[in-house]
Design a protein around this motif. Structure first.
Motif, mmCIF file in Angstrom:
data_model
loop_
_atom_site.group_PDB
_atom_site.id
_atom_site.type_symbol
_atom_site.label_atom_id
_atom_site.label_comp_id
_atom_site.label_asym_id
_atom_site.label_seq_id
_atom_site.Cartn_x
_atom_site.Cartn_y
_atom_site.Cartn_z
ATOM 1 N N GLU A 213 51.357 -18.331 3.278
ATOM 2 C CA GLU A 213 52.446 -17.977 2.372
ATOM 3 C C GLU A 213 51.928 -18.019 0.945
ATOM 4 N N THR A 214 51.659 -16.851 0.389
ATOM 5 C CA THR A 214 51.049 -16.771 -0.939
ATOM 6 C C THR A 214 51.882 -17.453 -2.006
ATOM 7 N N LEU A 215 53.189 -17.534 -1.768
ATOM 8 C CA LEU A 215 54.053 -18.139 -2.777
ATOM 9 C C LEU A 215 53.644 -19.578 -3.077
ATOM 10 N N LEU A 216 52.927 -20.222 -2.133
ATOM 11 C CA LEU A 216 52.574 -21.626 -2.309
ATOM 12 C C LEU A 216 51.339 -21.820 -3.191
ATOM 13 N N LEU A 217 50.788 -20.716 -3.667
ATOM 14 C CA LEU A 217 49.595 -20.802 -4.509
ATOM 15 C C LEU A 217 49.847 -21.749 -5.678
ATOM 16 N N GLU A 218 50.967 -21.549 -6.343
ATOM 17 C CA GLU A 218 51.305 -22.411 -7.478
ATOM 18 C C GLU A 218 52.376 -23.411 -7.050
ATOM 19 N N ALA A 219 52.100 -24.087 -5.946
ATOM 20 C CA ALA A 219 53.132 -24.909 -5.326
ATOM 21 C C ALA A 219 53.659 -26.008 -6.235
ATOM 22 N N PHE A 220 52.793 -26.577 -7.105
ATOM 23 C CA PHE A 220 53.225 -27.756 -7.867
ATOM 24 C C PHE A 220 53.430 -27.462 -9.344
ATOM 25 N N GLY A 221 53.611 -26.214 -9.650
ATOM 26 C CA GLY A 221 53.869 -25.885 -11.041
ATOM 27 C C GLY A 221 53.107 -24.634 -11.438
ATOM 28 N N PRO A 222 53.651 -23.894 -12.341
ATOM 29 C CA PRO A 222 53.013 -22.633 -12.719
ATOM 30 C C PRO A 222 51.749 -22.887 -13.529
#
Lengths: 1044, 212
Positions: free
Chosen positions: B178-187
């Protein structure tokens, strides 16, 4: 006059500039009475006629200055009356188009000049002068008038005593006259109004509920759908907004008949009429009346939809039949009621996922007052289906049902299923809303753990920043979103609102995450409706414009899922979604995309695929098909069709197939060379793709050129070979459909014979679902037009299954079967088999089928049967009541039925004895009554029948007496030689009677017949000549008688 | 800086950095010197952007707000850990920041999120990064309960080997799913809009550059 005009006359809604009078019988009557009053005024009260109005009556006239005669000074576009007032001003002044009139004398003269435009002028005058009494007499008179009509006379008398004078006296007299007119008009309009049937919310509601239960897809239903525009019902039973209720309006409906566009209908106390339809996406209704007022909904729909009136009459028959049938079954019915209650109780205790069921049973309960046998049957069905506890009663229920004839029982069950479908469909929204709260309370204990987890995630969605939102979304996606509990959990905890809200933010990641979830859960029909209700579609449509391809894709895919029902499709269209979706198809054009695409991006092809997917869903609405075409979708679809990705091809072909039901599309499909690619894809490995291609060919092959194209591109062979795979019924139905339509062309039939398709088709006559059977039989019917194929069909034993299908109830199937059997009967050998299988009797009994198409088709099929049967006369006589049945069909009002029945009678009448019997049944007057027709097909067969029926007794004379001869002569002016031949033969037969000869001569037959003698058609020549010779011989005989 | 040196720098950076064209590298170098300002060149003095200047850029140009994350991004750029981003670091950093492949970005993001640089993102680190991500609800007894729960959810989603912390392998697998999790902990990457604006601003008119 004032009161009548303000109260009784029906004004159109204000807000459209000046008020106008609606065109209703009542208004017309009022205006006519006023005209009568004004016209007679000058004679009855010459003195008062000269009274000069306080203010002129002024309006826009259509009168031409030249219409005015003596007593007027006409100059160019102005007219002045020579009659002037004290100040020398003309009493009538016309300056095109404005006219000013200041006395009754001038008014009645003007009406005289207006001649047949009286009504219009009077109406224009009334419309332009809102308060005529005030203008005529001055304002104070009007006030009395309006305030208190009863004390009017006394107050006038008061005035007379107060200030005396000739002027005032005249004024008073006029005032009294006007008052009388007013009373008269009120009485008059009362008469009109009392003729109208006043509807009330209760009856309207009953009507609608009843119709709803007979609506849905399929042939048996009366309508496709009927729904309210508003779900909210006021306590008085009305659904119209209060400011419209004042006008007597009760509710507004959207009705979709089978054979017409959606009708937007207003039910008001005055009756039912079409309104201006929904004006925009906000759901605003244009309340203006757009058609006649009907006394009730059923009358209006009967007028607007032929299929409705036909199916309605069938339903009525069933209604009237059923109560007696149910009488003996009182006992089981009571039991049903008990089990029904028990079932509800048991359901409450078990409280499983029965929310919908509960909703449904409540719905039926609510409908109870208007229910009769039908719901009792439907609740039986429901109980037997769903209720385990009631199983022990099942036997009895079964019995009660089996007391019905098997055919009807099946039919009833079918319609019930349909009804249920519709109820669940159309009512789901309101039902759910009602159910929601108690569902939550009572099921708290055993909610699945997912419910709580999802609730927590939604909480984070609501209260989290972007990062937390993304995490929550990703986590939510890990639930099994295909599972209904999860789908409904998301909705029930308010997740849908949040998800849709997220779509309106600027956060790409949140939007992507939200759409990914919406895409999954929108597979659920209830969720779809919720999404639409929450206004999710417009937001998604806007996302289609986004520069992010993956967003576009997801939005399009979600729209594809949501737009599975009509209202949703409408919303997509109203928000310009179709244009945007079509734009998605345009991939590859911007191939110069940056090499380093962003992380969340997808390929152009994928975008186009999703676009096609959404269009496929949307294309199920007629208006959307049009919108797709207008947005230039067809060339783009054609281009996408050239790709070889199955994922892409299926939605593209699906869309094309859906749209090909429209004439415009078929033309475009031909023009864009789409057929070639459709044929190519028939050879694909993918069954779904094959199915849609075949379906598209089926739709398009209505057109001859297309059928040829299919052949030229080699599409017939794959079609024929696909016949051998019978496991996938949907595909089989599509393939057989394509074969049916293609075999309308002779060349294609030859090809099919080469590919041995006919044998295969015969094999498919048994053990197939009706959708397949209809097409198979249709194809065989077309093939049977050729001798060789008839032989093939007989040899591989096709006749027996065909005849067996004659007992079915599917109307489309029956039409095709009768056609095929009829075509087979042309072959004497086949006819023997049909006769042996009692096929003729079955055909004959189909003449009683309620549907005219079946009747006509059966009658056509009977013709070759009678021609080719051995000892046909005896066979026909053996059908008890058969001849009477046929003769009575001449009372039908369907032209095709009439023509076919005439053809049957022609064949029957070949047997003298039968001819005698049908003469006794009164065939002659019935035929004579039909003579005045313009339909060439009917004319031809009618003339043939008449010529045949002339062979018995004094029928020739009888035709003359029933005035059939003169219309027949006119047939000779038709352009159809077949009509000429038949008519000449009929005239020849009729001319054996002297009186008929005279009628023919009087109607100018001789000249027409002389022309016919010159025809290359020998039979026609001969008949025409014979007729002329008969006429001539009579003339000679008369001359001879005169001189001797 | 003289023209020759600049030319040499441009060439070497272009060679080592495959995401930018020569022109783009020139633009970036030029932009860098514009940002640093008119500090005259002196021997032994490091020319570059210090922490504050860089954070300012991240905030103004790329709309980042989280101090901690910005700090981590600075560290991600500042390869030699000298507290200052040189022109080379600037170009290399931006190459991943703007144009990196998924692999490069995963590596970069993981480094950003791995606060103590031990190769794992621990629960504590997650908590630290997520602590401001939820609206505080006064009704809750433990205001951090939501955050803790969020951490658990994240772990459940991403910790494939169930060791209670995220290794790079865990992270990589989750992102690939799930690519959305790339910035999982903050942009920690530019959002597409500001990236576009930045590129449009920096990579503009070549003529203007030639005159420099």
């Amino acid at each position: 006059m004032g009161v009548a005009l303000t109260r009784s006359a029906q004004w159109t809604a204000a807000g459209h500039g000046a008020k106008t009078l609606e065109v209703t019988p009542l208004n017309e009557a009022i205006v006519k009475e006023i005209i009568l009053f004004v016209e007679s005024f000058i004679y009855k009260y010459p003195q008062e006629a000269n009274y000069v109005f306080v203010e002129p009556l002024e309006w826009k006239t259509n009168l031409d200055p030249s219409a005015f005669g003596s007593g007027y000074a006409v100059s160019g576009t102005t007219v002045k009356s020579e009659e002037v007032d004290k100040n020398g001003e003309p009493l009538l002044y016309l300056s095109v188009p404005q006219i000013k009139i200041r006395s009754f004398g001038q008014l009645s003269r003007m009406l005289y000049f207006a001649k047949n435009m009286k009504l219009k002028e009077a109406q224009a005058c009334i419309e332009a002068n809102e308060n005529p009494v005030a203008k005529i007499l001055g304002f104070d008179y009007n006030i009395i008038n309006e305030k208190n009509g009863n004390s009017f006379v006394s107050s006038i008398l008061d005035k007379i005593t107060k200030d005396d004078g000739p002027e005032i006296e005249i004024k008073m007299k006029i005032a009294l006259q006007l008052k009388q007119l007013d009373l008269h008009l009120l009485n008059h309009s009362l008469k009109h109004i009392s003729l109208e049937i006043r509807l009330n919310p209760g009856t309207v509601k009953n009507d609608i509920e009843l119709l709803k239960r007979f609506s849905g897809k399929g042939e048996q239903t009366v309508l496709e759908s009927i729904e309210y525009t508003s779900d909210y019902e006021f306590s008085n039973g009305c659904r119209a907004p209060p400011w419209r209720q004042i006008k007597g309006e009760i509710c507004y409906l959207l009705v979709k008949p089978h054979d017409a566009e959606i009708l937007c209908v207003t039910c008001s106390k005055e009756g039912v009429f079409l309104n201006g339809g929904k004006t925009d996406d906000e759901g605003q209704i244009n309340y203006e009346r757009k058609g006649e007022i009907y006394k009730d909904l059923v009358t209006l729909l009967k007028e607007k939809s032929a299929i409705f009136s036909e199916n309605m009459s069938k339903q009525e028959v069933k209604f009237s039949e059923q109560p007696q049938k149910d009488q003996p079954n009182e006992a089981p019915k009571e039991e049903v009621a008990i089990t029904h209650k028990a079932s509800i109780a048991s359901r409450k205790s078990s409280q499983e996922k029965n929310r919908i069921n509960l909703g449904r049973s409540q719905l039926t309960k609510r409908l109870e007052p208007s229910l009769n046998w039908r719901t009792s049957v439907s609740s039986k069905d429901r109980n037997t289906l769903r209720d385990t506890q009631a199983e022990k009663h099942g036997g009895k229920l079964e019995k009660s049902r089996s007391s019905l004839s098997p055919g009807r029982a099946q039919l009833i069950r079918k319609s019930i299923e349909k009804i249920e479908e519709i109820i669940s469909d159309s009512s789901s929204e309101s039902e759910e809303d009602e159910e929601q709260p108690d569902h939550r309370q009572e099921t708290n204990a055993d909610l699945p753990s997912e419910y709580w987890q999802i609730q927590k995630l939604v909480k984070y969605l609501k209260g989290g920043n972007q990062t937390a939102t993304v995490i929550a979304l990703c986590s939510m996606k890990d639930f099994n979103l295909a599972q209904e509990t999860c789908q409904l959990a998301i909705r029930d905890v308010g997740g849908l609102e949040v998800l849709i809200n997220l779509l309106e933010t600027d956060e790409v990641k949140c939007k992507i995450g939200s759409l990914k979830i919406l895409k999954e859960i929108s597979h659920n029909p209830q969720i779809r409706r919720n999404i639409v209700d929450l206004g999710g579609l417009p937001v998604m449509v806007n996302i289609l414009d986004s520069p992010h391809k993956s967003l576009k894709c997801l939005a399009a895919e979600t729209i594809a899922n949501v737009a599975k029902f009509r209202r949703a499709r409408q919303v997509v269209r109203h928000h310009g979604g179709i244009t945007k979706l079509v734009a998605l198809l345009d991939c590859g054009k911007h191939s110069a995309e940056p090499a380093q695409s962003s992380l969340y991006e997808t390929r152009d092809v994928e975008v186009a695929r999703c676009g096609a997917l959404a269009l496929w869903s949307c294309s199920k609405s007629y208006a959307n098909k049009e919108a797709i075409r207008k947005a230039g979708g067809i060339p783009l679809l054609a281009r996408l069709l050239k790709t070889s990705h199955e994922n892409m091809l299926i939605p593209v072909v699906g869309t094309l197939q859906e749209c090909a039901s429209e004439e415009n599309y078929r033309a475009a499909i031909k023009a864009e060379r789409i057929i070639e690619n459709l044929v190519k894809n028939l050879n694909s490995e993918n069954e779904q793709l094959q199915e849609h291609c075949a379906m598209a060919i089926y739709q398009c092959a209505e057109d001859e050129e297309t059928r040829d194209l299919v052949r030229l591109h080699g599409g017939l062979k794959p079609l024929a070979s696909l016949l051998n795979n019978t496991d996938n019924k949907e595909r089989l139905a599509a393939v057989t459909g394509a074969i049916w339509k293609c075999s309308i062309s002779k060349e294609n039939v030859t090809k099919f014979r080469e590919y041995k398709a006919i044998e295969t088709l015969v094999g498919l006559l048994t053990d197939q679902p009706e959708e397949v059977l209809v097409n198979v039989v249709g194809a065989l019917g077309e093939c049977c037009q050729e001798h060789e194929n008839r032989v093939v069909i007989r040899k591989c034993g096709g006749i027996q299954p065909l005849v067996n299908l004659l007992v079915g109830i599917n109307q489309a199937l029956l039409v095709n079967v009768t056609k095929a059997v009829g075509a087979c009967a042309v072959e004497p050998e086949s006819m023997m088999i049909i006769d042996r299988l009692d096929g003729v009797r079955l055909l004959w009994s189909l003449l009683k089928n309620p549907h005219p198409d079946v009747k006509a088709s059966a009658a056509w099929a009977l013709c070759p049967c009678i021609q080719n049967a051995k000892d046909a006369g005896e066979m026909v006589r053996s059908f008890v009541g058969g001849l009477e049945l046929v003769v009575n069909l001449l009372k039908s009002d369907n032209k095709e039925v009439l023509a076919s029945v005439c053809a049957v009678i022609t064949n029957i009448a070949k047997d003298q004895e039968n001819l005698a019997v049908i003469t006794d049944h009164g065939v002659v007057p019935l035929l004579s009554k039909l003579a005045n027709t313009n339909n060439d097909k009917l004319r031809r067969h009618l003339a043939e029948t008449i010529s045949r029926c002339c062979m018995w007794g004094r029928n020739r004379v009888a035709f003359g007496e029933h005035k059939a001869v003169a219309p027949l002569v006119r047939y000779l002016k038709s352009n159809d030689t077949n009509v000429h031949r038949a008519t000449a033969q009929a005239l020849y037969q009729l001319s054996e009677d002297a009186d008929n000869c005279i009628t023919m001569h009087e109607n100018g037959a001789v000249k027409l017949l002389l022309d016919m003698v010159g025809s290359p058609d020998e039979e026609l020549q001969e008949a025409a000549a014979g007729c002329i010779s008969n006429i001539r011989r009579l003339a000679l005989a008369i001359e001879k008688a005169r001189y001797s | 800086m003289n023209r020759k040196k600049l030319q040499k720098l441009t060439d070497s950076l272009t060679k080592n950095c495959k995401h930018f064209s020569k022109f783009e590298v020139k633009c970036l170098i030029n932009h860098f010197y514009n940002l640093v300002g008119e500090v005259t060149e002196r021997q032994g003095m490091i020319i570059g952007l210090d922490r504050n200047a860089f954070r300012n850029i991240l905030h103004m140009t790329f709309g980042m707000t989280d101090d901690m994350i910005m700090d981590r991004v600075f560290r991600g750029f500042d390869k030699d850990n000298d507290g200052c981003i040189s022109v080379t670091e600037w170009v290399y950093g931006l190459s991943v920041f703007l144009r990196g492949t998924l692999e490069e970005k995963m590596k970069y993001c993981f480094e950003v999120f791995d606060l103590n640089g031990d190769g794992f993102i621990s629960k504590e680190e997650m908590f630290h990064m997520l602590k401001n991500s939820l609206l505080k609800q006064p009704s809750e007894e433990d205001p951090d309960e939501g955050i803790k729960d969020l951490v658990e959810i994240t772990l459940k989603k991403m910790d494939h080997d169930h060791d209670g912390k995220l290794s790079f392998a865990d992270y990589e697998q989750a992102v690939r799913e799930e690519t959305l999790l790339l910035e999982a902990f903050g942009p920690c990457l530019p959002d597409p809009k500001s990236q576009k604006e930045f590129e449009a601003q920096v990579f503009k008119d070549p003529n203007e550059f030639n005159e420099v």
